[in-house]
Design a protein around this motif. Sequence first.
Motif, short mmCIF file in Angstrom:
data_model
loop_
_atom_site.label_atom_id
_atom_site.label_comp_id
_atom_site.label_asym_id
_atom_site.label_seq_id
_atom_site.Cartn_x
_atom_site.Cartn_y
_atom_site.Cartn_z
N PRO A 30 0.83 -1.21 0.00
CA PRO A 30 0.00 0.00 0.00
C PRO A 30 0.86 1.26 0.00
O PRO A 30 1.96 1.28 0.56
N GLY A 31 0.38 2.31 -0.65
CA GLY A 31 1.13 3.55 -0.71
C GLY A 31 0.63 4.47 -1.80
O GLY A 31 -0.38 4.20 -2.46
N VAL A 32 1.35 5.56 -1.99
CA VAL A 32 1.01 6.58 -2.99
C VAL A 32 2.02 6.47 -4.13
O VAL A 32 3.23 6.57 -3.91
N TYR A 33 1.52 6.29 -5.34
CA TYR A 33 2.37 6.06 -6.50
C TYR A 33 2.01 7.04 -7.62
O TYR A 33 1.05 7.81 -7.51
N GLY A 34 2.76 6.95 -8.74
CA GLY A 34 2.39 7.65 -9.96
C GLY A 34 1.36 6.82 -10.71
O GLY A 34 0.41 6.30 -10.13
N SER A 35 1.58 6.62 -12.01
CA SER A 35 0.66 5.82 -12.82
C SER A 35 1.00 4.33 -12.71
O SER A 35 2.15 3.96 -12.52
N LEU A 36 -0.03 3.50 -12.84
CA LEU A 36 0.14 2.05 -12.89
C LEU A 36 -0.17 1.60 -14.30
O LEU A 36 -1.30 1.74 -14.78
N LYS A 37 0.85 1.07 -15.01
CA LYS A 37 0.71 0.65 -16.39
C LYS A 37 1.08 -0.82 -16.50
O LYS A 37 2.23 -1.20 -16.26
N LEU A 38 0.12 -1.64 -16.85
CA LEU A 38 0.30 -3.08 -16.89
C LEU A 38 0.12 -3.57 -18.31
O LEU A 38 -1.00 -3.54 -18.85
N PRO A 39 1.18 -4.04 -18.97
CA PRO A 39 1.08 -4.49 -20.36
C PRO A 39 0.38 -5.85 -20.45
O PRO A 39 0.08 -6.50 -19.44
N ASN A 40 0.15 -6.28 -21.67
CA ASN A 40 -0.56 -7.53 -21.92
C ASN A 40 0.05 -8.70 -21.16
O ASN A 40 1.27 -8.83 -21.05
N ASP A 41 -0.81 -9.55 -20.61
CA ASP A 41 -0.42 -10.82 -19.99
C ASP A 41 0.42 -10.65 -18.73
O ASP A 41 1.16 -11.56 -18.35
N SER A 42 0.31 -9.52 -18.07
CA SER A 42 1.05 -9.33 -16.82
C SER A 42 0.09 -9.42 -15.63
O SER A 42 -1.13 -9.45 -15.77
N THR A 43 0.68 -9.50 -14.43
CA THR A 43 -0.09 -9.65 -13.20
C THR A 43 0.46 -8.69 -12.15
O THR A 43 1.67 -8.50 -12.05
N VAL A 44 -0.44 -8.08 -11.37
CA VAL A 44 -0.02 -7.29 -10.22
C VAL A 44 -0.74 -7.81 -8.99
O VAL A 44 -1.94 -8.05 -9.01
N ASN A 45 0.03 -8.03 -7.93
CA ASN A 45 -0.52 -8.45 -6.64
C ASN A 45 -0.48 -7.27 -5.68
O ASN A 45 0.60 -6.70 -5.44
N LEU A 46 -1.62 -6.90 -5.13
CA LEU A 46 -1.71 -5.77 -4.22
C LEU A 46 -1.94 -6.25 -2.79
O LEU A 46 -2.92 -6.98 -2.53
N GLY A 47 -1.06 -5.87 -1.90
CA GLY A 47 -1.25 -6.20 -0.50
C GLY A 47 -2.45 -5.47 0.08
O GLY A 47 -2.91 -4.46 -0.45
N ALA A 48 -2.97 -5.97 1.19
CA ALA A 48 -4.14 -5.36 1.81
C ALA A 48 -3.84 -3.92 2.21
O ALA A 48 -2.78 -3.63 2.78
N GLY A 49 -4.76 -3.01 1.89
CA GLY A 49 -4.56 -1.61 2.27
C GLY A 49 -5.02 -0.66 1.19
O GLY A 49 -5.76 -1.02 0.26
N GLU A 50 -4.54 0.57 1.24
CA GLU A 50 -4.98 1.64 0.36
C GLU A 50 -3.87 2.06 -0.60
O GLU A 50 -2.73 2.27 -0.19
N PHE A 51 -4.22 2.17 -1.88
CA PHE A 51 -3.29 2.55 -2.93
C PHE A 51 -3.81 3.79 -3.65
O PHE A 51 -5.01 3.90 -3.90
#
Length: 220
Positions: free
Chosen positions: A99-120
């Motif tokens: 969890p945290g404050v980020y810029g942009s989240l860009k996920l290309p084809n066939d990728s995966t992102v796992n987000l821990g519990a919390g606020e993004f």
Amino acid sequence: LLASAGVNDPDGRFRISRRGFMEDDTEIIASRVTLGNDSSVFRVLADSIKQGQDATIRDSVAQAAPFPIVDPFCEVPDFTCGTDDIIGQPGFSIVSLAPGVYGSLKLPNDSTVNLGAGEFTFCKVQMGRRVVLNALGPVTLNIVGSLRVGTGSIIAAAPGSGPVLINVLGRKVRLSQEAFANAAIRAPNAKLAFGRRALLNGCFCGDRSKTDKGTTFLCQ
């Protein structure tokens, strides 16, 4: 539609297209309702109704409740994003984020992102084709700009945690063709677009919305 739908504006319009279907115990609430040819809905609360050829209302018709239905409507908190962009790699890559404050989240084809519990918090979220966003616990996504979920992509909530809560300040939210989201989307300024055979399990509110053929909405 396997869930109810309402238009909050006192002069708002709701239109269900040809062969549209709403499950038993659901209802439409809007000032003006148009039912396309061969559509079938359960209950309608409206000031005026236009029914196309062979359109049916299976249960009942009543005067719409006083508008607005919800006041205040579709509230989201204030938030700002950061400057560090998160960009995944094409192919079967996995990104894990705390969890945290980020810029942009860009996920290309066939990728995966796992987000821990919390606020993004992100500036915007762009998911390519067949991308998987996994919430590993209760997750809130705050998005300053737009949200795009690409064709065949998935927003998956952790078992037992309820839908992913997504707050969007921008003007565009799109679930593309055959995308799936287990999410509660609050986007008061946005046009929400749902592509062909997209599926939303949860709920949404926004400035306006449009769906393509074969979309499904569940509210479990």
